[in-house]
Design a protein around this motif. Structure first.
Motif, PDB file in Angstrom:
ATOM      1  N   ILE A 232      32.019 -17.124  -9.132  1.00 55.93           N
ATOM      2  CA  ILE A 232      32.528 -18.222  -9.965  1.00 55.93           C
ATOM      3  C   ILE A 232      32.498 -19.557  -9.238  1.00 55.93           C
ATOM      4  O   ILE A 232      32.056 -20.567  -9.779  1.00 55.93           O
ATOM      5  CB  ILE A 232      33.959 -17.914 -10.438  1.00 55.93           C
ATOM      6  N   ILE A 233      32.972 -19.568  -8.022  1.00 53.63           N
ATOM      7  CA  ILE A 233      33.063 -20.809  -7.242  1.00 53.63           C
ATOM      8  C   ILE A 233      32.904 -20.476  -5.769  1.00 53.63           C
ATOM      9  O   ILE A 233      33.372 -19.428  -5.307  1.00 53.63           O
ATOM     10  CB  ILE A 233      34.413 -21.524  -7.500  1.00 53.63           C
ATOM     11  N   ALA A 234      32.210 -21.336  -5.053  1.00 57.80           N
ATOM     12  CA  ALA A 234      32.034 -21.157  -3.608  1.00 57.80           C
ATOM     13  C   ALA A 234      32.695 -22.318  -2.878  1.00 57.80           C
ATOM     14  O   ALA A 234      32.592 -23.475  -3.304  1.00 57.80           O
ATOM     15  CB  ALA A 234      30.553 -21.079  -3.253  1.00 57.80           C
TER      16      ALA A 234
ATOM     17  N   SER B 201      39.987 -20.003  -3.820  1.00 54.68           N
ATOM     18  CA  SER B 201      39.148 -19.677  -2.662  1.00 54.68           C
ATOM     19  C   SER B 201      37.807 -19.067  -3.033  1.00 54.68           C
ATOM     20  O   SER B 201      36.894 -19.064  -2.209  1.00 54.68           O
ATOM     21  CB  SER B 201      39.881 -18.702  -1.733  1.00 54.68           C
ATOM     22  N   GLY B 202      37.690 -18.508  -4.232  1.00 51.81           N
ATOM     23  CA  GLY B 202      36.442 -17.876  -4.645  1.00 51.81           C
ATOM     24  C   GLY B 202      36.449 -16.369  -4.584  1.00 51.81           C
ATOM     25  O   GLY B 202      35.482 -15.729  -5.013  1.00 51.81           O
ATOM     26  N   LEU B 203      37.518 -15.762  -4.064  1.00 53.57           N
ATOM     27  CA  LEU B 203      37.550 -14.305  -3.944  1.00 53.57           C
ATOM     28  C   LEU B 203      37.764 -13.642  -5.304  1.00 53.57           C
ATOM     29  O   LEU B 203      38.208 -14.280  -6.272  1.00 53.57           O
ATOM     30  CB  LEU B 203      38.646 -13.865  -2.976  1.00 53.57           C
TER      31      LEU B 203
ATOM     32  N   TYR C 251      25.131 -20.722  -1.863  1.00 56.78           N
ATOM     33  CA  TYR C 251      25.688 -20.201  -0.616  1.00 56.78           C
ATOM     34  C   TYR C 251      24.661 -20.287   0.510  1.00 56.78           C
ATOM     35  O   TYR C 251      24.952 -20.785   1.610  1.00 56.78           O
ATOM     36  CB  TYR C 251      26.112 -18.753  -0.853  1.00 56.78           C
ATOM     37  N   GLU C 252      23.449 -19.834   0.231  1.00 58.70           N
ATOM     38  CA  GLU C 252      22.403 -19.858   1.260  1.00 58.70           C
ATOM     39  C   GLU C 252      21.919 -21.282   1.529  1.00 58.70           C
ATOM     40  O   GLU C 252      21.682 -21.660   2.684  1.00 58.70           O
ATOM     41  CB  GLU C 252      21.245 -18.970   0.832  1.00 58.70           C
TER      42      GLU C 252
ATOM     43  N   ILE D 159      32.746 -25.879  -5.011  1.00 55.56           N
ATOM     44  CA  ILE D 159      31.568 -26.124  -5.847  1.00 55.56           C
ATOM     45  C   ILE D 159      31.425 -24.963  -6.821  1.00 55.56           C
ATOM     46  O   ILE D 159      31.278 -23.809  -6.408  1.00 55.56           O
ATOM     47  CB  ILE D 159      30.295 -26.291  -4.999  1.00 55.56           C
ATOM     48  N   GLY D 160      31.481 -25.267  -8.090  1.00 52.82           N
ATOM     49  CA  GLY D 160      31.412 -24.241  -9.113  1.00 52.82           C
ATOM     50  C   GLY D 160      29.996 -23.739  -9.337  1.00 52.82           C
ATOM     51  O   GLY D 160      29.014 -24.461  -9.152  1.00 52.82           O
TER      52      GLY D 160
END
Length: 371
Positions: A298-300, A141-143, A278-279, A339-340
């Motif tokens: 790391i990953i979004a 999940s990216g957390l 992210y933006e 997406i890494g």
């Protein structure tokens, strides 16, 4: 091709070139190189000579995670509490269960770090739990879980801890000397150090490794045996044939990592990559899976557009035609795309990827084509 997955990552040409060498792993000229890699890795984890050991193992992150569980959690008397807030925590639980270890599950949402107070409550309620298992950076999940804070409650409860830092090590800070409750921190060659796949590492207190001799129930996945082999045959020795070319390339990647500025510099670059992605993805109308306050570097992940023309594989293929490759699967309950933000990439590559994403979304009809 721009590779934007959480591993194996985009690598530098000089790292890949290091693979084009024929090496005998037992050759005495290679032994000093291998010893130096082990010492550098130990030091990066905050380990101290004579107190901590770097214990390499051939294979993927799952291999070293299973080896740590087998080595440090006794089959008869051990009990492993696992924070279940992501796909890789689920895999840790399966590895433990199939190794015959008793698992206690602590379910938590995959949209934020677990509350240390929740862990403390479970430990207080069950004094038979011997270990906490936690994934530092959850690539499902990216957390990011707060490993130092979790370590504090584990230490206060007099328990032990295994940290899966497979996608975190080298970017997120970690200091095993400051966390004496940690039996092992585990990671691989092909993520934030930006090496190639093939070898994994554990850094562990020597005292604990020796105390846990005989626990593993597996020759291949016994980190105590890795240590004892090094004691008998030297720190430049291997138990079984290793991916020696990948190890040689990892040494090159380590030197580049240190020259760049080590963990703080790597984290800064990845955070900026993630911010741009992210933006920029939001500007394209994509909805992030995590709120920014919980977003790791790391990953979004982004929710898949609810549009009749969109399929994940179609999006992946359209991106690939534009020179960008992302994962064609997801691990969340909701349909997402991963997406890494790591590897040998920087802001320019992330902006290039956003342009490719715009083109792919236009091709699929999700966005109107630019005039």
């Amino acid at each position: 091709m721009l590779l934007l997955i959480p591993g194996p990552v985009q690598t530098r040409p000089d790292v890949r070139a290091a693979m084009a060498v024929d090496i005998a792993p037992w050759d005495r000229d290679f032994a000093p190189e291998y010893i130096a890699i082990r010492e550098k890795v130990r030091d990066l984890a905050g380990g101290k000579a004579g107190l901590h050991a770097c214990l390499p193992l051939q294979g993927a992150g799952h291999f070293i995670t299973e080896a740590a569980i087998r080595t440090f959690v006794p089959a008869a008397t051990g009990k492993l509490l696992i924070v279940r807030n992501g796909a890789y925590a689920d895999r840790m639980a399966r590895l433990a269960e199939e190794a015959g270890r008793t698992v206690v599950n602590l379910p938590a949402p995959d949209t934020g770090s677990v509350d240390p107070a929740a862990v403390a409550a479970v430990l207080a309620a069950d004094p038979t739990i011997t270990h906490l298992g936690v994934v530092y950076s959850e690539t499902g999940s990216g957390l990011v879980n707060d490993v130092p804070a979790l370590g504090e409650v584990v230490r206060a409860a007099g328990r032990r801890m295994i940290v899966d830092a497979v996608s975190a090590f080298g970017a997120l800070p970690f200091d095993i000397s400051a966390q004496p409750e940690v039996d092992a921190v585990v990671f691989t060659s092909n993520k934030c150090i930006e090496g190639l796949p093939g070898i994994a590492f554990a850094v562990a207190p020597i005292e604990r490794v020796v105390a846990c001799t005989g626990n593993a129930g597996s020759w291949c996945f016994d980190l105590a045996d890795v240590y004892h082999t090094a004691q008998r045959a030297g720190w430049g020795s291997f138990r079984f044939t290793p991916p020696v070319q990948a190890l040689h390339a990892f040494g090159v990647a380590l030197d580049i990592f240190l020259a760049e500025g080590g963990q703080p510099a790597r984290l800064a670059r990845y955070r900026e990559n993630c911010r741009i992605l992210y933006e920029g993805a939001q500007a394209l109308g994509l909805r992030p899976y995590l709120e920014w306050e919980h977003q790791g570097p790391i990953i979004a992940l982004f929710h898949q557009p609810q549009h009749p023309g969109f399929t994940l594989q179609g999006f992946v293929d359209a991106l690939k035609r534009r020179g960008v490759l992302i994962s064609n699967f997801f691990n969340t309950e909701a349909p997402t795309m991963r997406i890494g933000c790591i590897g040998h990439v920087g802001p320019d590559e992330m902006r290039f990827a956003l342009g490719a994403m715009r083109g792919a979304l236009e091709e699929l009809g999700v966005l109107q084509r630019a005039a």
